[in-house]
Motif scaffolding. Structure first.
Motif, short mmCIF file in Angstrom:
data_model
loop_
_atom_site.label_atom_id
_atom_site.label_comp_id
_atom_site.label_asym_id
_atom_site.label_seq_id
_atom_site.Cartn_x
_atom_site.Cartn_y
_atom_site.Cartn_z
N ALA A 295 0.83 -1.21 0.00
CA ALA A 295 0.00 0.00 0.00
C ALA A 295 0.86 1.25 0.00
O ALA A 295 0.60 2.20 -0.77
N LYS A 296 1.88 1.29 0.84
CA LYS A 296 2.70 2.50 0.98
C LYS A 296 3.77 2.60 -0.10
O LYS A 296 4.14 3.69 -0.52
N ARG A 297 4.26 1.47 -0.56
CA ARG A 297 5.28 1.50 -1.61
C ARG A 297 4.66 1.89 -2.96
O ARG A 297 5.25 2.64 -3.74
N TYR A 298 3.46 1.35 -3.26
CA TYR A 298 2.83 1.59 -4.56
C TYR A 298 1.65 2.55 -4.48
O TYR A 298 0.93 2.73 -5.47
N ASP A 299 1.44 3.14 -3.30
CA ASP A 299 0.39 4.16 -3.12
C ASP A 299 -0.98 3.63 -3.55
O ASP A 299 -1.67 4.22 -4.39
N SER A 300 -1.37 2.49 -2.96
CA SER A 300 -2.63 1.87 -3.37
C SER A 300 -3.26 1.14 -2.19
O SER A 300 -2.74 0.12 -1.75
N LYS A 301 -4.38 1.65 -1.71
CA LYS A 301 -5.12 0.98 -0.65
C LYS A 301 -5.75 -0.32 -1.17
O LYS A 301 -5.87 -1.30 -0.43
N ALA A 302 -6.11 -0.34 -2.46
CA ALA A 302 -6.72 -1.54 -3.05
C ALA A 302 -5.74 -2.71 -3.04
O ALA A 302 -6.13 -3.86 -2.79
#
Length: 555
Positions: free
Chosen positions: A115-122
């Motif tokens: 989530a934090k590395r790729y900026d994606s909560k999904a």
């Protein structure tokens, strides 16, 4: 007297495990302490936690028996692959970068990293669901290796063994969290080291020593498709099936790079020195335990009886227990504790990973989106989910033991392949490449799950292929290998094709590897002929120093 010795071993073992859980309660008062031991776990504990989570009763009883029967002494290559690829190379490639970046991103789990590395909560929620689904059958399979050994040693029903192991593991993990798991893993690892060496020595003596045992194994023959028989293939360098052997080595060795319960051990490393020490200790541990298990399994054909289908009578899980049933009561007691240690260490790691992932990465963001859960509430959820996972896996294991369907044992390979195939490439490249796009991660998720599940469906439905390549990858092990290798190859290609986005954010994430520190110079006295720095200013001598120098010359 014999039974008393075995029971005494168990009582001491259980008492120590629970005592460690009680001792570590103070370390588990917040989420960071409960899940990561406050990132202060030393090298020996981390190395043993990595190794004992790696090698469970599935390896000792199931895989060693199955692949030892299929490949003979060449199955030892699997153990060596586990040591040098799954341990040594994993620590060198992943260890330091995982520790540094996960602390920089403040992530405690693999989905949180995505989530934090790729900026994606999904991505975080999808990864949490994948872990939840595929770790349950993995956890349930850990009990399978205990069935025959406990029946052989204690003549007690398998159900009672499963319940005792589940309760004991639940107690010390719920009480002490990761630190209790790490300390118990260290104790259990020592037992595994001593046990495997003692068992190998005892089994070799049954046939007159190592040389005589190898000589007898060399007389075992294999029949080819044309009806020809060949002796000595089970003592040959690569065994009777080199391509099958390669598939097992890759899945069980490279696969650990993508398993969340394994990678999470690097999150808790204490210091740079701990990484160096942990690398050496973990590798030596794997050589002895994994190498020893598969080496022992390579002699399985001398103890088991081959059926009409070429498989051992009683199944592959009967091979190792048959080898051990004539040992002394003390050695059998050691073996039982060894297998218990291997199973409980992996079980504790899996349930801790499952509960933390489900709490932090699914329940909190999905059901508490307006206001994040407090540390206290997260701890409560994690402890409840630990109990839930242990109960569910124990129930599935008991049902499977009384059922002719080999669902769980087959799902073990599927679980390993699906998790490693989905996570290995995104995690590895996420530590080294700035421009990896989210679409590459999603493709890895789909490939890892899709290929492994397709293989499982083909096997359960009895589908066969005329094409030898398709038939080769129908095996869950080979399918898992394919999913991992495709991810490793495709991710850089997708990265080159996809346009770069949010480069400033990526640079900020990778800045954790480029921190500058001020240190004292170790070279303060410089000789006249040495070159000075290009921009360095000349040292101006004081008038008094010049005066003293001229006075000395006149004298």
């Amino acid at each position: 007297m014999d039974m008393f010795i075995k029971i005494l071993f168990l009582v001491i073992f259980f008492a120590v495990m629970i005592g460690v859980g009680i001792y570590c309660r103070k370390q588990a008062t917040n989420v960071n302490g409960f899940v990561l031991g406050n990132r202060s776990v030393g090298p020996w504990l981390t190395a043993f936690a990595f190794g004992t989570s790696y090698f469970s009763a599935v390896i000792f009883v199931g895989y060693a028996g199955q692949f030892g029967w299929r490949f003979g002494l060449a199955s030892t290559w699997i153990g060596l692959g586990n040591a040098f690829i799954g341990s040594l190379l994993a620590w060198n490639v992943l260890g330091r970068r995982t520790r540094v970046m996960t602390q920089h991103l403040d992530s405690a789990t693999m989905p949180d990293f995505f989530a934090k590395r790729y900026d994606s909560k999904a991505l975080k929620i999808a990864a949490a669901i994948i872990i939840f689904i595929f770790l349950i059958p993995y956890t349930a399979s850990l009990y399978n290796g205990l069935s025959r050994l406990f029946e052989m040693a204690f003549h007690i029903p398998y159900t009672y063994c499963v319940i005792a192991m589940a309760v004991l593991t639940g107690v010390y993990v719920v009480l002490g969290g990761y630190m209790a798991t790490a300390i118990n893993d260290f104790i259990q690892g020592i037992i595994m080291l001593v046990g495997i060496v003692a068992v190998i020595a005892a089994v070799m003596q049954i046939n007159g020593g190592l040389t005589e045992t190898i000589a007898k194994l060399s007389q075992e023959s294999v029949t080819t498709a044309g009806g020809n028989q060949f002796n000595g293939v089970f003592t040959s360098f690569f065994g009777p099936d080199i391509f099958g052997l390669i598939g097992v080595v890759i899945l069980t060795s490279l696969g650990t790079w993508g398993l969340p319960q394994m990678v999470q051990k690097f999150y808790a490393i204490k210091s740079e020195k701990s990484i160096s020490t942990g690398t050496i200790v973990s590798t030596i541990f794997a050589i002895i335990v994994a190498g020893g298990c598969y080496f022992l399994g390579g002699f399985g054909r001398l103890f088991g009886t081959m059926g009409a289908d070429g498989k051992p009578v009683g199944g592959y899980d009967s091979v190792i227990p048959t080898m051990l049933e004539n040992l002394s009561p003390i050695l059998i007691g050691i073996v039982v504790i060894l297998v218990l240690s291997a199973s409980m260490s992996t079980l504790s790691s899996l349930v801790l990973t499952s509960s933390s992932v489900l709490t932090i990465d699914f329940i909190d963001p999905v059901f508490c989106s307006k206001q994040a859960m407090s540390d206290k509430k997260k701890l409560t959820w994690m402890r409840v989910l630990i109990v839930f996972f242990i109960v569910v896996s124990a129930v599935i294991a008991i049902i499977q033991a009384n059922s002719p369907v080999l669902f769980i044992s087959q799902m073990m390979g599927v679980s390993w392949g699906a998790l490693a195939g989905a996570f290995l490439a995104p995690f590895l490249y996420g530590l080294y490449m700035k421009r990896v796009p989210k679409i590459a991660v999603w493709i890895n998720f789909v490939l890892g799950i899709g290929i492994s599940v397709a293989s499982f469906v083909c096997n359960m439905s009895g589908i066969s292929f005329d094409n030898p390549i398709l038939e080769y990858f129908k095996s869950p092990i080979n399918a898992g290998m394919l999913a991992m290798l495709l991810g490793i190859v495709l991710t850089p290609i997708i990265t080159l094709i996809a346009p770069a986005k949010d480069t400033d954010r990526q640079a900020q994430i990778f800045s954790c590897y480029q921190k500058k520190v001020m240190v004292s110079s170790k070279k303060a006295i410089i000789e006249d002929e040495e070159e000075t720095e290009p921009n360095a200013k000349p040292i101006t001598k004081s008038p008094q120093a010049s005066k003293n120098k001229n006075t000395k010359k006149r004298k």
